[in-house]
Design a protein around this motif. Structure first.
Motif, mmCIF file in Angstrom:
data_model
loop_
_atom_site.group_PDB
_atom_site.id
_atom_site.type_symbol
_atom_site.label_atom_id
_atom_site.label_comp_id
_atom_site.label_asym_id
_atom_site.label_seq_id
_atom_site.Cartn_x
_atom_site.Cartn_y
_atom_site.Cartn_z
ATOM 1 N N SER A 234 0.837 -1.204 0.000
ATOM 2 C CA SER A 234 0.000 0.000 0.000
ATOM 3 C C SER A 234 0.870 1.251 0.000
ATOM 4 C CB SER A 234 -0.928 -0.003 1.220
ATOM 5 O OG SER A 234 -1.760 -1.151 1.164
ATOM 6 N N ILE A 247 -4.738 2.836 2.987
ATOM 7 C CA ILE A 247 -4.310 2.909 4.385
ATOM 8 C C ILE A 247 -3.041 2.083 4.561
ATOM 9 C CG2 ILE A 247 -4.902 2.305 6.776
ATOM 10 C CD1 ILE A 247 -7.858 2.635 5.966
ATOM 11 N N THR A 255 -4.804 -4.238 4.320
ATOM 12 C CA THR A 255 -5.604 -4.125 3.102
ATOM 13 C C THR A 255 -6.381 -5.423 2.894
ATOM 14 O OG1 THR A 255 -3.870 -2.766 2.163
ATOM 15 C CG2 THR A 255 -5.491 -3.617 0.629
ATOM 16 N N ASP A 274 -3.928 -2.349 -5.611
ATOM 17 C CA ASP A 274 -3.301 -2.805 -4.367
ATOM 18 C C ASP A 274 -4.165 -3.943 -3.813
ATOM 19 O OD1 ASP A 274 -1.867 -2.989 -2.005
ATOM 20 O OD2 ASP A 274 -2.926 -1.306 -1.054
#
Ligand SMILES: Nc1nc2c(ncn2[C@@H]2O[C@H](COP(=O)(O)OP(=O)(O)OP(=O)(O)O)[C@@H](O)[C@H]2O)c(=O)[nH]1
Ligand SMILES: [Mg+2]
Length: 463
Positions: A234, A247, A255, A274
């Motif tokens: 991420s 985040i 994630t 992602d």
């Protein structure tokens, strides 16, 4: 050829709040329809290519908006018919009320793509150019825009026209009913024929080869970022797109849902995905994330596999990379050794890895874009196409064109085989006519109404 009897109208600009909006009216009654709801000059008496300020009125005579109307008389207009463009203020009301008034005064609501279809039918542009209008509007990157514009300006059509001429010359040769198997045929003719066949084949192959680049320009490149939890996927996504899209935390398994973000790199559109960190987990939601991650990796164009240099690439990861190379040979894989900042000294690729390896620090790259340069270069290289081709030669972006080009190439190759086998001029001519027919279908020199309707119905209304 169809000649439009009726007059069509539509909003040409996007709906919603904006300084201005433009409505277009085209057809034999265009000028009189607008004139009937316009207070200002008598539009039926004004010369072509002139603009006039006035008020557009509702059917009951109420003022809707102050507008500028521009009158274009046939055949010197975008559609080849009488065209009036009404520029009004944007927003949710004026354009809509004006459209209603135009319809009340005798115009018909245009079908999707109908303006461009009329332009095509009136010889204002060929089919490939008409499709380029749609490509230009849908262009999602600088390069896609440049290529569509070149196609709209006729660069592609001109290339096809040259090819058609070559094939016509070929046809002329063989239709002289020369029997090329005979000894008495001039050597020069034979040479010329072979040369033309080779040229046509090379041109068609080149166009077909460009389709791969065309798809990249049209659809962009999907880059999936995969790897173990906490590897820094991420963080890398955020660095690549230049904002905090995903985040980041030091909790493994942060994630879960896939996160997508786009960026333009060297004129191409890249879609980064992602994914959830790959691991065995008892958490049902995370497990679903892992399942989706694998599916995305399978479907992407490029996999950026991220691992943590402080932990190294474990045996399971290495096996996964070997396996994916086997099951998805077309997938390009870049392996990123992340957290370079935590590991001093020289860093080599993990043992047994063949392919691109890039040590970097995703965290440093969030504040220093230069740190990403090697990865960006590798991504562009992974695309594997010479992007400068987009400026130099036509790029086929359209699946319909590709199908016709394929059949044209098959026909030219069949002609070549027939020639080599000493077949008669008739046989060769048949193949060459097939190739010509296929090329004609691209530019619309030969088409049926069904095909046209299918193509133009994919356009949006007002185009
Ligand atoms: N020192 C250092 N830390 C990093 C780097 N990249 C990421 N991190 C840290 O590593 C931790 C995990 O980063 P994430 O980007 O959330 O990792 P992830 O791969 O997305 O993890 P999951 O979403 O759990 O799969 C965070 O604390 C990051 O700040 C780096 O280049 N150097
Ligand atoms: Mg993450």
């Amino acid at each position: 050829m169809r000649h439009a009897e009726d007059t069509i109208a539509a909003l040409a600009t996007a709906r919603g709040r904006a300084a201005l909006a433009v409505l277009r009216v085209s057809g034999p009654e265009a000028v009189s329809v607008v004139n009937a709801c316009f207070r200002g000059k008598d539009l039926t008496a004004v010369p072509s290519h002139t603009a006039h300020v006035g008020y557009l009125l509702a059917p009951d005579g109420a003022e809707i908006d102050q507008v500028v109307v521009t009158v274009f008389r046939a055949p010197h207009s975008a559609t080849g018919e009488d065209v009036v463009e009404v520029s009004c203020h944007g927003g949710d009301f004026a354009p809509q009320l004006i459209l209603e008034s135009l319809l009340a005064h005798g115009a018909r609501m245009a079908a999707p793509g109908e303006f461009t279809q009329r332009a095509f039918l009136n010889g204002k542009l060929d089919l490939a150019q008409a499709e380029a209008v749609a490509d230009l509007i849908h262009a999602g990157s600088t390069l896609a825009h440049r290529v569509s514009l070149a196609h709209l300006q006729g660069r592609y059509s001109a290339g096809l026209a040259r090819l058609r001429e070559e094939l016509l010359e070929l046809c002329a040769y063989v239709e002289l009913e020369l029997d090329f198997a005979e000894e008495d045929v001039e050597f020069a003719d034979r040479e010329r024929l072979l040369h033309l066949l080779d040229e046509s084949e090379a041109t068609l192959s080149g166009l077909l080869d460009s389709y791969r680049l065309g798809v990249l320009l049209r659809d962009g490149v999907t880059v999936v970022i995969g790897g173990r939890p906490n590897a820094g996927k991420s963080t890398l996504l955020n660095a690549l797109v230049g904002r905090e899209r995903a985040i980041v935390s030091d909790v493994p398994g942060t994630t879960r849902d896939e996160i997508e973000a786009e960026a333009e790199i060297r004129g191409l559109r890249f879609r980064f995905v992602d994914t959830a960190g790959l691991r065995q987990t008892a958490d049902a939601i995370e497990a679903e994330g892992v399942r989706r991650a694998r599916r995305s990796i399978e479907a992407g164009d490029v996999l950026v596999y991220v691992y943590d240099l402080t932990r190294g690439l474990d045996a399971e990861e290495a096996a996964f990379l070997r396996e994916i190379r086997h099951t998805r040979p077309a997938l390009r894989v870049l392996v990123v050794g992340n957290k370079r900042d935590l590991v001093p000294g020289r860093i080599g690729p993990p043992e047994g890895l063949d392919g691109t390896f890039l040590p970097l620090s995703a965290r440093d790259a969030t504040s220093d874009a230069a740190a990403l340069a090697p990865l960006v270069d590798a991504l562009v290289a992974a695309v594997g196409d010479d992007l400068s081709r987009a400026d130099a030669s036509p790029v086929v972006m359209n699946q319909r064109h590709r199908a016709h080009l394929r059949r044209a190439l098959d026909a030219v190759r069949a002609a070549r085989r027939a020639f080599d086998a000493g077949a008669s001029g008739d046989t060769l001519a048949l193949d060459l006519r097939t190739a010509l027919h296929e090329l004609g279908a691209i530019t619309g020199a030969v088409t049926t109404e069904d095909v046209l309707d299918q193509i133009f119905s994919r356009f949006c209304i007002g185009k």
